[in-house]
Every structure is written in structure tokens, then in C-alpha cells.
Design a protein around this motif. Structure first.
Motif, PDB file in Angstrom:
ATOM      1  N   MET A 123      19.297   0.730   2.408  1.00 52.25           N
ATOM      2  CA  MET A 123      17.898   0.687   2.839  1.00 52.25           C
ATOM      3  C   MET A 123      17.142  -0.411   2.651  1.00 52.25           C
ATOM      4  O   MET A 123      16.056  -1.063   3.185  1.00 52.25           O
ATOM      5  CB  MET A 123      16.716   1.417   1.777  1.00 52.25           C
ATOM      6  CG  MET A 123      17.438   2.496   1.295  1.00 52.25           C
ATOM      7  SD  MET A 123      16.182   3.174   0.194  1.00 52.25           S
ATOM      8  CE  MET A 123      14.092   3.399   0.958  1.00 52.25           C
ATOM      9  N   GLY A 124      18.358  -2.138   2.783  1.00 54.84           N
ATOM     10  CA  GLY A 124      18.149  -2.874   2.660  1.00 54.84           C
ATOM     11  C   GLY A 124      17.525  -3.123   1.649  1.00 54.84           C
ATOM     12  O   GLY A 124      16.722  -4.929   1.711  1.00 54.84           O
ATOM     13  N   VAL A 125      17.704  -3.459   0.464  1.00 60.07           N
ATOM     14  CA  VAL A 125      17.229  -3.638  -0.704  1.00 60.07           C
ATOM     15  C   VAL A 125      17.765  -5.016  -1.310  1.00 60.07           C
ATOM     16  O   VAL A 125      18.926  -5.175  -1.342  1.00 60.07           O
ATOM     17  CB  VAL A 125      17.583  -2.361  -1.771  1.00 60.07           C
ATOM     18  CG1 VAL A 125      16.886  -3.431  -3.134  1.00 60.07           C
ATOM     19  CG2 VAL A 125      16.766  -1.738  -2.041  1.00 60.07           C
ATOM     20  N   ASN A 126      17.465  -5.730  -0.837  1.00 64.48           N
ATOM     21  CA  ASN A 126      18.139  -7.456  -1.561  1.00 64.48           C
ATOM     22  C   ASN A 126      17.610  -7.975  -1.984  1.00 64.48           C
ATOM     23  O   ASN A 126      17.614  -9.728  -2.397  1.00 64.48           O
ATOM     24  CB  ASN A 126      18.368  -7.758   0.177  1.00 64.48           C
ATOM     25  CG  ASN A 126      16.714  -8.353   0.916  1.00 64.48           C
ATOM     26  OD1 ASN A 126      15.932  -8.390   1.048  1.00 64.48           O
ATOM     27  ND2 ASN A 126      17.180  -9.013   2.164  1.00 64.48           N
ATOM     28  N   THR A 127      16.868  -7.688  -2.471  1.00 62.40           N
ATOM     29  CA  THR A 127      15.070  -8.368  -3.779  1.00 62.40           C
ATOM     30  C   THR A 127      14.927  -7.518  -4.432  1.00 62.40           C
ATOM     31  O   THR A 127      14.545  -6.750  -4.550  1.00 62.40           O
ATOM     32  CB  THR A 127      14.258  -9.439  -3.117  1.00 62.40           C
ATOM     33  OG1 THR A 127      13.454  -9.962  -3.874  1.00 62.40           O
ATOM     34  CG2 THR A 127      13.176  -8.829  -2.117  1.00 62.40           C
ATOM     35  N   PHE A 128      14.152  -7.784  -5.706  1.00 59.34           N
ATOM     36  CA  PHE A 128      13.097  -7.481  -6.601  1.00 59.34           C
ATOM     37  C   PHE A 128      11.739  -8.117  -7.096  1.00 59.34           C
ATOM     38  O   PHE A 128      12.003  -9.195  -7.292  1.00 59.34           O
ATOM     39  CB  PHE A 128      14.546  -7.264  -7.998  1.00 59.34           C
ATOM     40  CG  PHE A 128      15.877  -6.643  -7.702  1.00 59.34           C
ATOM     41  CD1 PHE A 128      15.501  -5.111  -7.421  1.00 59.34           C
ATOM     42  CD2 PHE A 128      17.114  -7.034  -7.758  1.00 59.34           C
ATOM     43  CE1 PHE A 128      16.731  -4.230  -7.120  1.00 59.34           C
ATOM     44  CE2 PHE A 128      18.199  -6.348  -7.019  1.00 59.34           C
ATOM     45  CZ  PHE A 128      18.477  -4.932  -7.152  1.00 59.34           C
ATOM     46  N   PRO A 129      11.091  -6.625  -7.371  1.00 57.43           N
ATOM     47  CA  PRO A 129      11.170  -6.105  -7.112  1.00 57.43           C
ATOM     48  C   PRO A 129      11.013  -5.737  -5.663  1.00 57.43           C
ATOM     49  O   PRO A 129      10.638  -6.535  -4.939  1.00 57.43           O
ATOM     50  CB  PRO A 129      10.132  -5.463  -7.476  1.00 57.43           C
ATOM     51  CG  PRO A 129       8.955  -6.430  -7.934  1.00 57.43           C
ATOM     52  CD  PRO A 129       9.958  -7.541  -7.256  1.00 57.43           C
ATOM     53  N   MET A 130      11.376  -4.556  -5.098  1.00 53.48           N
ATOM     54  CA  MET A 130      11.425  -3.710  -3.371  1.00 53.48           C
ATOM     55  C   MET A 130       9.993  -2.092  -3.691  1.00 53.48           C
ATOM     56  O   MET A 130      11.158  -1.748  -4.981  1.00 53.48           O
ATOM     57  CB  MET A 130      12.177  -4.047  -3.150  1.00 53.48           C
ATOM     58  CG  MET A 130      12.894  -3.585  -1.516  1.00 53.48           C
ATOM     59  SD  MET A 130      13.272  -4.507  -0.919  1.00 53.48           S
ATOM     60  CE  MET A 130      13.608  -4.621   1.072  1.00 53.48           C
ATOM     61  N   CYS A 131       9.291  -2.131  -2.996  1.00 55.78           N
ATOM     62  CA  CYS A 131       8.956  -1.112  -2.910  1.00 55.78           C
ATOM     63  C   CYS A 131       8.425  -0.546  -1.771  1.00 55.78           C
ATOM     64  O   CYS A 131       8.621  -0.776  -0.627  1.00 55.78           O
ATOM     65  CB  CYS A 131       7.601  -1.024  -3.390  1.00 55.78           C
ATOM     66  SG  CYS A 131       5.976  -0.011  -3.689  1.00 55.78           S
ATOM     67  N   PHE A 132       8.970   0.913  -1.579  1.00 55.05           N
ATOM     68  CA  PHE A 132       9.197   1.879  -0.794  1.00 55.05           C
ATOM     69  C   PHE A 132       7.464   2.644  -0.348  1.00 55.05           C
ATOM     70  O   PHE A 132       7.672   3.781  -1.374  1.00 55.05           O
ATOM     71  CB  PHE A 132      10.364   2.717   0.424  1.00 55.05           C
ATOM     72  CG  PHE A 132      11.343   1.943   0.296  1.00 55.05           C
ATOM     73  CD1 PHE A 132      11.633   0.570   1.775  1.00 55.05           C
ATOM     74  CD2 PHE A 132      11.825   0.921  -0.569  1.00 55.05           C
ATOM     75  CE1 PHE A 132      12.102   0.157   2.337  1.00 55.05           C
ATOM     76  CE2 PHE A 132      12.815   0.133  -0.419  1.00 55.05           C
ATOM     77  CZ  PHE A 132      13.452  -0.775   0.792  1.00 55.05           C
ATOM     78  N   ILE A 133       6.725   2.896   0.341  1.00 58.65           N
ATOM     79  CA  ILE A 133       5.675   3.812   0.226  1.00 58.65           C
ATOM     80  C   ILE A 133       5.838   4.732   1.189  1.00 58.65           C
ATOM     81  O   ILE A 133       5.517   4.249   2.434  1.00 58.65           O
ATOM     82  CB  ILE A 133       4.680   3.267   0.043  1.00 58.65           C
ATOM     83  CG1 ILE A 133       4.121   2.349  -0.985  1.00 58.65           C
ATOM     84  CG2 ILE A 133       3.250   4.914   0.102  1.00 58.65           C
ATOM     85  CD1 ILE A 133       3.209   1.468  -0.741  1.00 58.65           C
ATOM     86  N   TYR A 134       6.021   5.785   1.046  1.00 55.69           N
ATOM     87  CA  TYR A 134       6.131   7.478   2.290  1.00 55.69           C
ATOM     88  C   TYR A 134       5.552   7.726   1.993  1.00 55.69           C
ATOM     89  O   TYR A 134       4.480   8.531   1.119  1.00 55.69           O
ATOM     90  CB  TYR A 134       7.641   8.037   2.113  1.00 55.69           C
ATOM     91  CG  TYR A 134       8.776   7.420   2.393  1.00 55.69           C
ATOM     92  CD1 TYR A 134       9.386   7.251   3.693  1.00 55.69           C
ATOM     93  CD2 TYR A 134       9.207   5.953   1.195  1.00 55.69           C
ATOM     94  CE1 TYR A 134      10.504   6.253   3.771  1.00 55.69           C
ATOM     95  CE2 TYR A 134      10.093   5.289   1.486  1.00 55.69           C
ATOM     96  CZ  TYR A 134      11.338   5.734   2.666  1.00 55.69           C
ATOM     97  OH  TYR A 134      12.108   4.633   3.008  1.00 55.69           O
ATOM     98  N   SER A 135       4.997   8.723   3.571  1.00 59.23           N
ATOM     99  CA  SER A 135       3.830   9.446   2.822  1.00 59.23           C
ATOM    100  C   SER A 135       3.933  10.695   3.249  1.00 59.23           C
ATOM    101  O   SER A 135       5.586  11.373   2.791  1.00 59.23           O
ATOM    102  CB  SER A 135       3.386  10.038   4.956  1.00 59.23           C
ATOM    103  OG  SER A 135       4.254  10.377   5.288  1.00 59.23           O
ATOM    104  N   ALA A 136       3.376  12.134   2.551  1.00 64.83           N
ATOM    105  CA  ALA A 136       3.855  13.592   2.715  1.00 64.83           C
ATOM    106  C   ALA A 136       4.980  14.262   3.538  1.00 64.83           C
ATOM    107  O   ALA A 136       5.679  14.808   3.315  1.00 64.83           O
ATOM    108  CB  ALA A 136       3.155  14.301   2.003  1.00 64.83           C
ATOM    109  N   GLU A 137       4.682  13.601   4.599  1.00 62.12           N
ATOM    110  CA  GLU A 137       5.634  13.472   5.683  1.00 62.12           C
ATOM    111  C   GLU A 137       6.846  13.273   5.230  1.00 62.12           C
ATOM    112  O   GLU A 137       8.145  13.281   7.085  1.00 62.12           O
ATOM    113  CB  GLU A 137       5.084  13.819   7.117  1.00 62.12           C
ATOM    114  CG  GLU A 137       3.305  14.565   7.415  1.00 62.12           C
ATOM    115  CD  GLU A 137       2.228  13.675   6.526  1.00 62.12           C
ATOM    116  OE1 GLU A 137       2.212  12.887   6.533  1.00 62.12           O
ATOM    117  OE2 GLU A 137       1.290  14.915   5.694  1.00 62.12           O
TER     118      GLU A 137
END
Length: 167
Positions: free
Chosen positions: A132-146
Motif C-alpha cells: 500500500m506504499g506506507v512509508n511515513t506515519f501517520p498515513m490515512c486511506f479513505i475508501y467509499s462504501a463501494e
């Protein structure tokens, strides 16, 4: 003759270094493209919850917010505190706090920042965070209901910037 041998040696070393750098750049570009493909749609993956049980994160027909954090990170701590303080703003979403650190540190973090209303757990770096490319903190991903990526944030961000996507 010695001068010619040194020159050829220097050229071979120079070509080798350029080749190595070219391959490294190509690998980084390839990983960046893979990350983009991996995060555009929410992928099913496993995490270990605070009880030590392996659970699956999958699309539950509700917006999903995933925070990747490190328990020692001051920015992560500040963001967790704000999420806890604004719990009502996250009622329409499923919120996950995930870390690659040891489970005991994660438990302490969850306790300290009162995250009991959210899913908190541990993920494997190579199976989840790296793809997912997490290379720094914090890191946030927001996904729709779909399950489509709405927004990705790197670093600490204002709560309003996150909650605007889940209203």
C-alpha cells in the motif's frame, strides 16, 4: 599501457554504477505503479486484533478509514487523540488503526487514546503496508462504501479534511 588499463577500468566502474542506478530507478517506478494499482480499490487483507485473533478487513458496504500508525510517533498520537475526541464524526464509517509494531505497544496506544470504538490491530509490513506504499506515519486511506479510494493523506492532517469524505 597502464594509463589505458586504468581508463578502461574507470569506464567499466562508471558504466556499472550507471546501470545500477538505472535499475534502482526502474524498480522504484514499478513499485510506485503497483502501489497505485493496489490502493485504488480496497484490498482484502488480514490483521491481528488486540485479542490476538486474525481478522479480515474487507469492504462492508460502509466508508472505511484506515490509519497506519507507529505508537511512538507524536503525529500519530495527536491524530488518534483527535479521532477519539471527534468520535461522532466517524459514526458513518468503519475506522481501523493499524500498525506493524508489536501487539503490546499497539494495545497500549489504543488504551492511551481511547480507541475502543474502532478496530485496532497489527499488520504484516510486507503483506499489507509495503504493497500500500506506507512509508511515513501517520498515513490515512479513505475508501467509499463501494471500496474505491477517495483520498490518501501522508502525515498528520486536520480531522475535518478526513471527515469531509465520510459524511
Amino acid at each position: 599501457m597502464k594509463h589505458k588499463t586504468k581508463l578502461i577500468g574507470f569506464l567499466l566502474i562508471f558504466i556499472g554504477i550507471l546501470s545500477y542506478l538505472g535499475m534502482a530507478i526502474a524498480a522504484k517506478l514499478e513499485h510506485k505503479e503497483e502501489v497505485s494499482n493496489n490502493i485504488n480499490t480496497l484490498q482484502d487483507f488480514n490483521y491481528t486484533n488486540l485479542n490476538g485473533t486474525t481478522k479480515s478487513l474487507n469492504n462492508e458496504d460502509t466508508p472505511i478509514v484506515i490509519f497506519f500508525f507507529n505508537p511512538e510517533c507524536e503525529h500519530c498520537q495527536a491524530e488518534a487523540k483527535l479521532v477519539s475526541e471527534h468520535a461522532a464524526d466517524f459514526e458513518k464509517a468503519k475506522v481501523y488503526f493499524l500498525s506493524t509494531e508489536d501487539l503490546e505497544s499497539i494495545k497500549n496506544f489504543a488504551q492511551d487514546f481511547k480507541l475502543e470504538a474502532h478496530e485496532v490491530g497489527q499488520v504484516d509490513y510486507m503483506e499489507v503496508a509495503y504493497p500500500m506504499g506506507v512509508n511515513t506515519f501517520p498515513m490515512c486511506f479513505i475508501y467509499s462504501a463501494e471500496g474505491k479510494l477517495l483520498k490518501q493523506f501522508k502525515g498528520e492532517v486536520k480531522i475535518e479534511a478526513i471527515t469531509n469524505y465520510i459524511k
